[in-house]
Design an enzyme around this catalytic site. Structure first.
Site, PDB file in Angstrom:
ATOM      1  N   CYS A   1      24.934 109.489 161.024  1.00 30.92           N
ATOM      2  CA  CYS A   1      25.426 110.845 161.306  1.00 30.92           C
ATOM      3  C   CYS A   1      24.283 111.863 161.344  1.00 30.92           C
ATOM      4  O   CYS A   1      23.529 112.005 160.382  1.00 30.92           O
ATOM      5  CB  CYS A   1      26.435 111.259 160.248  1.00 30.92           C
ATOM      6  SG  CYS A   1      27.014 112.963 160.479  1.00 30.92           S
TER       7      CYS A   1
ATOM      8  N   ARG B   1      26.722 128.831 175.729  1.00 32.31           N
ATOM      9  CA  ARG B   1      27.719 128.053 175.002  1.00 32.31           C
ATOM     10  C   ARG B   1      27.322 127.893 173.542  1.00 32.31           C
ATOM     11  O   ARG B   1      26.131 127.928 173.216  1.00 32.31           O
ATOM     12  CB  ARG B   1      27.934 126.689 175.662  1.00 32.31           C
ATOM     13  CG  ARG B   1      26.683 125.854 175.857  1.00 32.31           C
ATOM     14  CD  ARG B   1      26.917 124.897 177.033  1.00 32.31           C
ATOM     15  NE  ARG B   1      25.875 123.897 177.167  1.00 32.31           N
ATOM     16  CZ  ARG B   1      24.711 124.118 177.773  1.00 32.31           C
ATOM     17  NH1 ARG B   1      24.418 125.323 178.244  1.00 32.31           N
ATOM     18  NH2 ARG B   1      23.828 123.148 177.870  1.00 32.31           N
TER      19      ARG B   1
ATOM     20  N   ARG C   1      24.675 114.976 161.299  1.00 33.57           N
ATOM     21  CA  ARG C   1      25.053 116.115 160.456  1.00 33.57           C
ATOM     22  C   ARG C   1      25.403 115.690 159.039  1.00 33.57           C
ATOM     23  O   ARG C   1      26.213 116.329 158.375  1.00 33.57           O
ATOM     24  CB  ARG C   1      26.214 116.868 161.103  1.00 33.57           C
ATOM     25  CG  ARG C   1      25.761 118.170 161.718  1.00 33.57           C
ATOM     26  CD  ARG C   1      26.828 118.833 162.559  1.00 33.57           C
ATOM     27  NE  ARG C   1      26.336 118.961 163.898  1.00 33.57           N
ATOM     28  CZ  ARG C   1      27.013 118.654 164.987  1.00 33.57           C
ATOM     29  NH1 ARG C   1      28.258 118.228 164.903  1.00 33.57           N
ATOM     30  NH2 ARG C   1      26.465 118.798 166.166  1.00 33.57           N
TER      31      ARG C   1
ATOM     32  N   TYR D   1      21.999 127.117 173.353  1.00 34.14           N
ATOM     33  CA  TYR D   1      21.923 127.246 174.811  1.00 34.14           C
ATOM     34  C   TYR D   1      22.498 128.611 175.203  1.00 34.14           C
ATOM     35  O   TYR D   1      23.335 129.158 174.490  1.00 34.14           O
ATOM     36  CB  TYR D   1      22.722 126.121 175.480  1.00 34.14           C
ATOM     37  CG  TYR D   1      22.230 124.738 175.130  1.00 34.14           C
ATOM     38  CD1 TYR D   1      21.108 124.202 175.755  1.00 34.14           C
ATOM     39  CD2 TYR D   1      22.870 123.973 174.164  1.00 34.14           C
ATOM     40  CE1 TYR D   1      20.658 122.930 175.431  1.00 34.14           C
ATOM     41  CE2 TYR D   1      22.420 122.698 173.830  1.00 34.14           C
ATOM     42  CZ  TYR D   1      21.317 122.184 174.466  1.00 34.14           C
ATOM     43  OH  TYR D   1      20.857 120.929 174.141  1.00 34.14           O
TER      44      TYR D   1
END
Ligand code: PLP
Length: 409
Positions: free
Chosen positions: A154, A138, A156, A135
């Site tokens: 998960c 950020r 990740r 983005y």
């Protein structure tokens, strides 16, 4: 609609019991001293990580779970559960919503054609290892590949717990240099893995280096440690964190049972340190994909001073089909929250678009129709309303229509 009163009474009773705060208790660890039990390092050292431990603690371990636990770690994502969190599992109930989140199952080894190991395209948006700049203003700063316990869905898992040899070695100097060289970055989100696994000194070092960058306005930490390991939220940690305000924290609770008295106290310490708390839930099949559970969850979060922030549609991570709910169900749940409970309790439902599109808000349709001069709406009760648009001013209104500005520009 017809309601059997006994059914609605039992529903009301189960709703009230879901919202009750209780302690996780000691379970099989009754001989452990208070000092050890309340020590986060003891909890980490004594995590359940092997099939042998699971079999000892869960006499009714299902064959699908035993197989899953044997393969976990070898294939994809290691198993680890803190003793504290393990005590929230109903060991007699294979469908226990806490159990489904942390006990591996053989279904994890099945990968659908649309599932991948990097479902939201983080690696393709990574200018330096361990930093995701998706983005404009950020970044996501991955600080470690370890967590206190491992969620079976998960997103990740490719890097977390290192079971698949991703070999995650973040280089803080390179990550920080990138942030310092990009003045458009005003918000840094520390995540991983779980940043609160670091000791206070290491975390303080990282936060100070980020705070020293003039264009960083806002810091936040994404962590499930308040839920998996509330013992980590010590007064010393909170005193350290409060030096870095504005600092927010996003926690991760999926089912009201995870909000114990221990967690409520840990969250209270964070909130008292001035840290605004948000919650990110993942919509999970047979964990929280029903209106009653989600309503109990958001109301209980508010009692802990946590604002429900996001509900994520489960990412298309390999081996997650058995835990994934549908978008239709997610929309029904959102419809059952808005208007039916405190507005502060209503999170935003999002899909993190596959392949790297970022978070896309998903909302039930409240606009039924829109014409040139009105919007046709429905409210939370399904009643229809019209909101007329336009000024209502006559076309030939003398003052507005005059070419001179009347002396006032
Ligand atoms: C979710 C996310 C953020 C933060 O998004 P917010 O909507 O600001 O909470 C930032 N970077 C990445 C890569 C993310 O996935």
């Amino acid at each position: 609609m017809q309601f059997d009163s006994s059914t609605s009474e039992s529903l009301a009773a189960s709703f009230i019991s879901m919202k009750a705060f209780s302690t996780a208790g000691r379970g099989s660890w009754h001989a452990v001293s208070d000092k050890d039990w309340n020590d986060w390092r003891w909890q980490l050292k004594n995590r359940i990580t092997t099939v042998a431990q699971l079999e000892r603690l869960m006499p009714k371990l299902a064959p699908e779970e035993r197989e899953g636990a044997i393969l976990a770690g070898e294939s994809k994502l290691a198993m680890a559960i803190t003793p504290y969190f393990f005590n929230l599992i109903d060991i007699d109930d294979e469908a226990c919503p806490v159990r489904r989140q942390v006990i591996p199952r053989i279904e994890e080894t099945v990968t659908a054609a649309w599932e991948t190991l990097d479902p939201v395209g983080e690696d393709t948006h990574s200018p330096v290892p361990g930093l995701v700049h998706r983005y404009p203003d950020r970044v996501l700063f991955l600080v470690t590949d370890r967590c206190a316990a491992y969620c079976r869905y998960c997103t990740r898992s490719r890097l977390v717990s290192n079971a698949s040899g991703y070999d995650f070695h973040p280089e803080f100097d390179r990550q920080i240099a990138y942030i310092a060289a990009h003045p458009e970055i005003r918000d840094v989100l520390l995540s991983g893995g779980d940043p609160l696994l670091f000791n206070d000194e290491k975390l303080e070092y990282l936060l100070s280096r980020l705070r020293a960058i003039p264009h960083i306005e806002f810091l936040r930490i994404g962590s499930r440690i308040p839920v998996f390991l509330p013992q980590r939220i010590t007064p010393e940690l909170c005193a350290m964190l409060r030096q870095f305000h504005p600092l927010f924290m996003s926690i991760h609770v999926n089912h009201p049972r995870e909000l114990t008295t221990e967690v409520r106290e840990a969250l209270g310490r964070l909130a008292d340190a001035g840290i605004p708390l948000g919650n990110q839930s993942v919509l999970l099949h047979k964990v929280n994909d029903d209106i009653e559970t989600m309503r109990a969850l958001v109301q209980k979060l508010l009692m802990c001073r946590v604002k429900p922030y996001y509900i994520y549609q489960c990412d298309l991570i390999s081996g997650s089909a058995h835990l994934r709910s549908t978008v239709t169900r997610g929309l029904e749940i959102m419809d059952g929250l808005r208007g039916h409970t405190t507005g502060y309790g209503v999170p935003q439902y999002v899909i993190d678009a596959p392949g790297g599109g970022g978070k896309v808000p998903i909302n039930p349709g409240y606009i039924l129709r829109k014409t040139a001069d009105k919007v046709i709406l429905r409210n939370f009760e399904g009643q229809v309303y019209e909101y007329p648009e336009g000024t209502g001013l006559p076309v030939e209104y003398p003052v507005c229509n005059s070419s001179s500005s009347g002396g006032k520009d």
